[in-house]
Structure formats: C-alpha cells, structure tokens
Scaffold this active site. Sequence first.
Site, short mmCIF file in Angstrom:
data_model
loop_
_atom_site.label_atom_id
_atom_site.label_comp_id
_atom_site.label_asym_id
_atom_site.label_seq_id
_atom_site.Cartn_x
_atom_site.Cartn_y
_atom_site.Cartn_z
CD GLU A 81 21.33 2.74 0.50
OE1 GLU A 81 21.68 3.59 -0.33
OE2 GLU A 81 22.11 1.87 0.96
CG ASP A 82 16.27 0.65 1.87
OD1 ASP A 82 17.51 0.49 1.80
OD2 ASP A 82 15.70 1.12 2.86
#
Length: 733
Positions: A81-82
């Site tokens: 996600e990051d």
Amino acid sequence: MAKDENLTIADIVNKAKMYLSDDDIDLIQHAFDYANEAHHDQFRKSGEPYIIHPVQVAGILTDLEMDAETIAGGFLHDVVEDTDVTLEKLEEEFNHEVAMLVDGVTKLGKIRYETKEAQQAENHRKMFVAMAKDIRVILIKLADRLHNMRTLKHLSAEKQRRISNETLEIFAPLAHRLGISKIKWELEDTALRYLNPQQYYRIVQLMKQKREERESYIEEVIGGLTEELKEVNIEAEMSGRPKHLYSIYQKMVKQNKQFNEIYDLLAVRIIVESIKDCYAVLGIIHTHWKPMPGRFKDYIAMPKQNLYQSLHTTVIGPKGDPLEVQIRTKEMHEIAEFGIAAHWAYKEGKQVKTGKQSFEEKLTWFREILDWQNDTHDAEEFIESLKIDLFSDMVYVFTPKGEVVELPSGSIPLDFAYKIHTEIGNKTIGAKINGKMEPLDYKLQNGDIVEVMTSKHSYGPSQDWLKMTQTSQAKGKIKQFFKKQRREENVLKGKEAVDKEIRALNIEPKEVLVADNLQRVFDKFNFTNEEDMYAAVGYQGITAALIATRLTEKIRQTRQKEQDLASTIEEVKTDNAPKRSHKKDSGVKVEGVDNLLVRLAKCCNPVPGDEILGYITKGRGVSVHRSDCPNVQTEEARERYLHVEWEDGNTDKKHYHVDIQITGYDRRGLLNEVLQAVNEMKTNIILVNGKSDRNKMAIIQITILIHNTNHLRKIVERIKQIRDVYTVTRTVQ
Ligand code: MN
C-alpha cells in the site's frame, strides 16, 4: 502485551524462538529487514520512523503465537500500500502464502466504512471476513488496528472519533467472534477513551478511589481460599480479575446501573489443572459463601459460540458484597484470552492453511476445534455460524451511497437490483461496476460498487433474466412480473368478451355490473373480485357466455315479468282477451288493475277463504293459486308473483271446484256412505273415483263444488264422522 514501550526486532525474535523453528526465525528476520528497507524514508504522524508500526504489529502477532508467515505478514502488511513493493516482488522474495496474506490485508484496508445502523455494521463485518478469505488476514488486521488505537493520540480529533467508532463496530466484535478477548478489551477501552472521554475518566477515577480497599479485600479472599485448596491438594493460580472499563461503562450507561451495583468490580479468577478441579473448587466456594441465585453459569458444559469455557458464579463475599468468581483450566484460559489464535498455537507444525483449502477441509479443521465440546448440538450451531461468518458463499458489494448489500456469490447486477427494489429490478437496462459499464451477467466481486441504470421506458425483464439471475428473490420477482403482465392482458380480454355477451342479450353491461349482482356471481364461481372474474375468462377458465348469463339472470326475469304483465293488461284493454272456458267471475281481484280477468289454477283449486297469490303466466294471463301450492314455490316463480285478493261479499252463489281424497278401511258400503254424506250437505259432486289396494286400504277421490272454505270445512268434518274413514285431505295436482 506491553502497551507503553515499543518492542524491538530482538524482542520479537526472542519470543518467537520459544515456539518456532530456525527456518521460521529466518523468515521473520528477512521480513523485518525487507520492510525496514522499504519504509526507510517514511515517518508516522508521531514523527517516529514508520517501521516502528509494522514491528509492533508483528510483536502482537508473536504474542498470539502465530505462525511465521503471519508474523512476516505483520512486518510487511503496509509495504504494498505505502511503498513501491509489488505483490509479485513479495511472492518472489518470500512465498505465495506471505504475498497472499499481505494482499488480503491491503484489500481490507480499502473498505470504506461509514457508521450507519447495526445491520450495516454487521454486513461490514461479514464483508470484511468474506474478503479476508484466510482467517490470518483478519488476525494481522486486528493487530494493525490494535497498534493504531494505541497511537491514536497523534491524529486529529475528527479522525480519532471516526477510527474509534469503526473499531467499536467492526474490529472489537470481530475479535470477540474469534474469541480473542485480550485484543477485544483493549480495543474497546481505547475506543471509549476517545469517544466518551468524560465517562471514561470518571470510571477510571471511581475505580482508583476504591482500589486499595478492593485490592486488600481480594487478597483476603485469595488468602483464605489458598489454605482451603491446599488441604484438598488442588493447585491453583488465583488473581483479582482485570477490570475492563468498557464493560463497566456499558453496564452503567446501557443498563442504567450505579457503579456500586456492578458485581464484577470485585472479581477473582482461579486457574486450575483439570476440569475435575474446576468443579471441586466451585463446590468449596459454594460451601464457603452463599451463592447468589441465577448467577451460576456453566460454560464448561455449554461453551460459548466463540469456544469460551469457564465456570462463573457470584457469591456473597466475606464482607457481604457480591463477589464474582471465574474458574477455568489453563487451556481454557488461553482460549479465553487468545481465542482462535490459541488454537493455532496448539496445532503448531501442522496448521491447516485455510486460504487454499476447500470448504469441506476448512470445516474439518473447525470440527477439530470442536472436539473439546461435549454438546454436539452446540457444535453444529457453531459450525453453522462459522459457515456464515467466515466462509459463507456470499459476496458483499456497495451501493453508490456506501451501503453494503449481501448476496450469494455468483450474483449479478440484476440480483443486486432486485434486492434493492422490485421496480428497480424490473426497469434495469444496464449496470456500472466501480464506475465502468459492465454486462448484466457480470459476476459481482466483494467490494464492488454497483450502480444500476434504469429507464422508465423499459418493457421489463426478458425471459433470459430467469436463467441469468442467481437469487431466488430476483427469480421470484421476475416470474411475478410475467404472471402479472399476462394477467393484465387477460383481464382486458375477459372484460371485453363478457361485455360483448351481455350486449348480445340486449342489456347494457353497466346495468348488471353492480355490487350485489356481481357478488352473487363471485359466490357462485368462487371469484374474489371483478378482476379475478375477467382474468378467468381471459385465460379461458370459464366462458364469457356463462358469466353473462348469470350476470343477467335477474334483470332478464324482471323484464319478462313486466313484459308478460303488460301484454296481459293490453289484452284486457283492447278486449282481445281469448274466450275462457268458464266466463264466470272468479271472485278474485288484482290490486291496481281493473277488469283484469284471472283464472283459478286447476292444480290447487283455490276457494274463497284460502290464502292466494297471482301468478303471471307466459302469454296466458294471470292464474290464481293457493299460497302453499307447490307448483309456484320455485325461485323463478316467485319473480312472477302478483298480489291478488278475494272480492268481498256473499260467495254463496258461486261454486268452486275442490278435489278431496278420503282414505279408509275397504269395507262394503264405505263409498256409498261417503257419497250420501256429501249429498246430505246439499253439495254437488262432479267426479268420483274409488279404488282399494292389497292391504284393504280404500282410496276415494271426489271433486265437489263448494262456496268457500267454511262450506268445505263442514263437509270434511261430516265425512270424518263416517266409521272406518282414516283421513280426509284436500289434494293438489
Ligand atoms: Mn498498518
């Protein structure tokens, strides 16, 4: 679980070494190194390096004694996600399983959640579980949420509230469902601190005030019990049970109780070696202190749905206050604290990787858990609940407004449309999934945002829809539509046909389509309303002609009567009346009509004094019958009644025919005596007929001329006096 200080990678490895293999430790270490590198330039809101967060998440999972893949998943849960790391890279670097777990957590992170009502919260939980596929994804997500809650103070007040709400409605219930009370309590207490700080700190304060008193009291209780248990050789660990602020809050606010009224403020937990010891300890406690009625609960014999087992009782303690006691084995205690995760630890080495297994295999795995359970009925219920909650064949999608809709997997946008509203289903012309047009037979995926396009000009479902749709709800509504559509056509067709038949009888439909007339026909054919009747004609369940005949029955009879009467009156007026056989005055008058000639009926021969009625014949004028004449008692005849009366005045000059039947014992001379008697009364005899049957019964029929009923009665009385006469009757032909 240390709340206040952060764990280091060394802490985690040390803890993991206690139950995992060297290969597993390598995997965990590698996962940490990889995540550390991927997040190296990122920081949290608190200003700390980002890696602290995944390390704490992995630490919580290690505390739960999860397997190496799950702990690796904890370290890596935010990298996709990051950071730039992709799933493919993870699969290459680690293995498919770790990649799947991270993928699951990433997808769960994308679910938007807005607090609505309880039902929606439940649907969100279900969607959450269905999307997770592997139960370990949920455990990682719970650990993630727990650490986020612990560090919530760094976020804005608005975010604190939103996240706390979500935690109370989605994550704490999930932790509860999985039996992980350790995480559940902490999530709830922390959420309460942000959602209702006033109450939270008030309860903290109240508990602080009484702490010393409470602690010394518990010590006293434990001290006494320790002696007792030593005597009977039971080894037990005893402690004051930790207090959970949220449960106290709930009891105070929701059950409206005072702080002092809440029993579990004073609570002792006793952990023993065996189930036998549990009951032994219970016995000792109950002989020592008086149990409070209705407070004993045996969750050993009847475990809770999340597998929780324990004995609970509340007794009147040494100082007269209620004291709650929980008794359980070590195993039960682990289950109570760690729930499903505890089971994971027990099965170390040969865990079933639920993500890849068929549903049947998953069930087997859960049956193993249930082996502890004595009550098979409960066990089945538990499996049933898991089926729904964990592995249900359901798919969860969003409306454009963010509401979750639950459908069987394989459902298509049409199923969704019919679930929302029948009319939306019937008018569907297309569907947008996640903003993109898709065919109507597109298979819905968890988390899809479904927007149904409708047109009010749509002609409604097509036959194909019956095959395409998955839910019985949609199929039922489509069938209903077709049935209704045909019905509407049939009603129209039926009404047209019935109207036509009515007109063919020279009657305007609106004359007969009136409530009471319709009701008569409904009753006759078992219709409930006019539409039913026309629909039946439409699909040819009954002919229009029959309906028309029945509907017009009354009006036709009435008309016939009026017509017959009118023509009779007309005959009299124009003096065209046919010459009657006896032109003599009948002595009867018709009310309201002068000079109307009437005939006396030959069947019942009415005489003055009899009750009479007029009957309008078809084309032969009015005939007069005795009111009780069986020939004019039918429903149809009644329609033709006409009111008539005997004329006043002396009837001695007039003569009327009367038929009389006499029965008696057939002896010689009987007939003679009868005729003689009639003669004596100065009455003319027109006809005599005599016969006898095998039983020597004589039957004599005579027709005589009399003046009136008085005259007749006298004759009858006289005949009755003759010896051997049984009956005298006036007859009707
Ligand atoms: Mn996270």
